[in-house]
Write an enzyme that holds these catalytic residues in place. Sequence first.
Site, mmCIF file in Angstrom:
data_model
loop_
_atom_site.group_PDB
_atom_site.id
_atom_site.type_symbol
_atom_site.label_atom_id
_atom_site.label_comp_id
_atom_site.label_asym_id
_atom_site.label_seq_id
_atom_site.Cartn_x
_atom_site.Cartn_y
_atom_site.Cartn_z
ATOM 1 N N ILE A 53 0.805 -1.225 0.000
ATOM 2 C CA ILE A 53 0.000 0.000 0.000
ATOM 3 C C ILE A 53 0.833 1.267 0.000
ATOM 4 O O ILE A 53 0.309 2.365 -0.104
ATOM 5 C CB ILE A 53 -0.980 0.038 1.213
ATOM 6 C CG1 ILE A 53 -0.228 -0.258 2.518
ATOM 7 C CG2 ILE A 53 -2.124 -0.935 1.009
ATOM 8 C CD1 ILE A 53 -1.090 -0.093 3.759
ATOM 9 N N GLY A 56 8.121 4.000 -0.481
ATOM 10 C CA GLY A 56 8.906 5.236 -0.442
ATOM 11 C C GLY A 56 10.374 4.921 -0.615
ATOM 12 O O GLY A 56 10.740 3.797 -0.934
ATOM 13 N N SER A 60 8.809 0.073 2.410
ATOM 14 C CA SER A 60 7.619 -0.387 1.685
ATOM 15 C C SER A 60 6.589 -0.724 2.738
ATOM 16 O O SER A 60 6.931 -1.296 3.780
ATOM 17 C CB SER A 60 7.928 -1.639 0.871
ATOM 18 O OG SER A 60 8.878 -1.350 -0.117
ATOM 19 N N VAL A 61 5.335 -0.348 2.494
ATOM 20 C CA VAL A 61 4.288 -0.614 3.474
ATOM 21 C C VAL A 61 3.278 -1.594 2.872
ATOM 22 O O VAL A 61 2.847 -1.434 1.728
ATOM 23 C CB VAL A 61 3.592 0.691 3.922
ATOM 24 C CG1 VAL A 61 2.498 0.404 4.949
ATOM 25 C CG2 VAL A 61 4.612 1.666 4.512
ATOM 26 N N LYS A 79 5.188 -1.949 7.928
ATOM 27 C CA LYS A 79 6.189 -1.105 7.275
ATOM 28 C C LYS A 79 7.552 -1.793 7.312
ATOM 29 O O LYS A 79 8.146 -1.971 8.371
ATOM 30 C CB LYS A 79 6.243 0.258 7.985
ATOM 31 C CG LYS A 79 7.264 1.215 7.390
ATOM 32 C CD LYS A 79 7.099 2.625 7.954
ATOM 33 C CE LYS A 79 8.163 3.576 7.421
ATOM 34 N NZ LYS A 79 7.947 4.969 7.785
ATOM 35 N N ASP A 166 8.829 15.976 8.118
ATOM 36 C CA ASP A 166 8.333 15.578 6.798
ATOM 37 C C ASP A 166 6.811 15.650 6.759
ATOM 38 O O ASP A 166 6.141 14.720 6.310
ATOM 39 C CB ASP A 166 8.847 14.166 6.457
ATOM 40 C CG ASP A 166 8.780 13.868 4.961
ATOM 41 O OD1 ASP A 166 8.631 14.825 4.165
ATOM 42 O OD2 ASP A 166 8.868 12.684 4.588
HETATM 43 P P1 ADP Z 1 7.827 6.204 4.035
HETATM 44 O O1 ADP Z 1 8.876 6.493 5.046
HETATM 45 O O2 ADP Z 1 8.258 5.199 3.027
HETATM 46 O O3 ADP Z 1 7.223 7.423 3.435
HETATM 47 P P2 ADP Z 1 5.333 5.952 5.548
HETATM 48 O O4 ADP Z 1 5.358 5.583 6.986
HETATM 49 O O5 ADP Z 1 5.076 7.381 5.220
HETATM 50 O O6 ADP Z 1 6.677 5.434 4.864
HETATM 51 O O7 ADP Z 1 4.254 5.079 4.799
HETATM 52 C C1 ADP Z 1 4.103 5.152 3.409
HETATM 53 C C2 ADP Z 1 2.637 5.090 3.044
HETATM 54 O O8 ADP Z 1 2.060 3.877 3.510
HETATM 55 C C3 ADP Z 1 1.791 6.192 3.652
HETATM 56 O O9 ADP Z 1 1.819 7.361 2.859
HETATM 57 C C4 ADP Z 1 0.418 5.561 3.700
HETATM 58 O O10 ADP Z 1 -0.218 5.664 2.439
HETATM 59 C C5 ADP Z 1 0.743 4.096 3.955
HETATM 60 N N1 ADP Z 1 0.656 3.818 5.391
HETATM 61 C C6 ADP Z 1 1.631 3.969 6.313
HETATM 62 N N2 ADP Z 1 1.190 3.633 7.538
HETATM 63 C C7 ADP Z 1 -0.096 3.268 7.400
HETATM 64 C C8 ADP Z 1 -1.123 2.811 8.293
HETATM 65 N N3 ADP Z 1 -0.899 2.640 9.598
HETATM 66 N N4 ADP Z 1 -2.347 2.532 7.789
HETATM 67 C C9 ADP Z 1 -2.575 2.673 6.480
HETATM 68 N N5 ADP Z 1 -1.671 3.084 5.587
HETATM 69 C C10 ADP Z 1 -0.440 3.389 6.023
HETATM 70 MG MG MG Z 2 6.062 8.923 4.211
#
Ligand code: ADP
Ligand code: MG
Length: 486
Positions: A53, A56, A60-61, A79, A166
């Site tokens: 989902i 970055g 990867s999430v 994550k 950020d």
């Molecule tokens: P990065 O450091 O790669 O940017 P993030 O923590 O921002 O990682 O997560 C990337 C994306 O994953 C977020 O923009 C969101 O769309 C999704 N995401 C992250 N955490 C959650 C969560 N708890 N529930 C749903 N989606 C999430």
């Molecule tokens: Mg992010």
Amino acid sequence: MDSSVVCTDTFATDAGVKSGHKKNISRDVESDIESLYKAVPQIAKTFRIIDKIGEGTFSSVYLGEARLRDGSREMFALKHLIPTSHPTRIAAELQCLTVAGGRENVMGVEYCFRKEDHVVIVMPYMEHQAIVDIIGSLSFEEVRLYIYHLLKALKHIHQFGIIHRDIKPNNFLYNRKAKTFALVDFGLAQGTADTQIELLKDLVGFRKAPRSVFSEKNLNSCISTCTTKQETKTQLVKPTKTVALSSRRLPTARGGPTTVRNQKVQRGVHQPLTCNCFQTDRVCNVCLSRKQQVAPRAGTPGFRAPEVLTKCPNQGTAIDVWSAGVIFLSLLSGRYPFFKASDDMVALVQIMTIRGSRETVQAAKAFGKTVVCSRELPRLDLKVLCETLRGRRADEVKPIDKPKLECEASDEQAQKQACEASPQLSKSQDKTPKDSSRQNCQVRDEQGWDTVPDEAYDLLDHLLDINPTSRLTAAQALQHPLFKHL
Ligand code: ADP
Ligand code: MG
Ligand code: ZN
């Protein structure tokens, strides 16, 4: 993890079969999921990974389903941090989530897996919409609520001495239907001097660059850039103590030319190496050989505060408030992203286009930076700007005060420039409703865009204060009259 989550064999089957369950996911995602199961096999005991989902630079999430003790199923976000992440960095991200998360619109953490250098952070899954997809249909009331909840999250983490660094819509999850919000991604977070997050203290050492004021190498390194369309050139000059002091004696009022001349004199007097790229469209070898000042500049250029863009070494929680201001500007004007800049100097010029070059130069001086702009850019009226970009009034982005320098553009020219410049800041017009057909206007009216209170623009003005010391704090912003009924 939540004690109600059990390890069950149900999911501990072959990875290929697991990902094969799900239709509509690409081969790439399928193979990423398989790699994740391989890298951290214990995940499979509890989770069935359904989809990817988020992706970055640093992680990867994935969406994962777990079966709880009572037989029910629950969704989680997993994550997976890139294996090259610094261990302290990872631990600090986790600590932010565990200490400050789980309340006040800040995402919590349920569990964490590690195998060798692979780390997976398990969070409750929050369904959310991407701002870019819904910005055209948001009502003013939704925007007001969104900013209120973002500020609430910021107030909360700032109380712990966490600077998120950020803040942008992708890191502030929004479930429009449920009206729920969650701040995520502490991957770039840093601590204030008195932070309560122990591991952020360890990160302080990374960023505090020794800065000797009188070291020759550390004198004026200048970056010069041109925005292609406008040909407004900005130079960021890192002043020595002497230059900073002398520049205070410069006629503060206006005019690139004056400032530039005086600066040149200062440089000639105090520097053995004379730079000859000043007010030209290139950077000379003298400047190229100078050491860059080291200051944190993580984040996304379009959301970076002026003090980050100018590499001010004293950065605080105010940088997150600036980013919230940029988001607010974006939502009020219906343009996302609002600022789209490839580098910091372009980002700074874009800020000056909205906030005024004189104001920027003056504020920068207050935090010890000399910004030189080759042409005066008038400050724009935020209300007129937002309404114009929303298509609610004819193109008339008026500068707030009349430009007074004889060498600069006439009123008419300045206005035209501003109108031309504003839509250029973001190339995303195609994603937002721009036509002013009657039907669209009516839809927008129902969404409250015809009755945006002046308080909204007043708050915006205070969030986008170029000077971090006078910028509102998140706690102060929550007290703003715009939120009186919330
Ligand atoms: P990065 O450091 O790669 O940017 P993030 O923590 O921002 O990682 O997560 C990337 C994306 O994953 C977020 O923009 C969101 O769309 C999704 N995401 C992250 N955490 C959650 C969560 N708890 N529930 C749903 N989606 C999430
Ligand atoms: Mg992010
Ligand atoms: Zn130079």
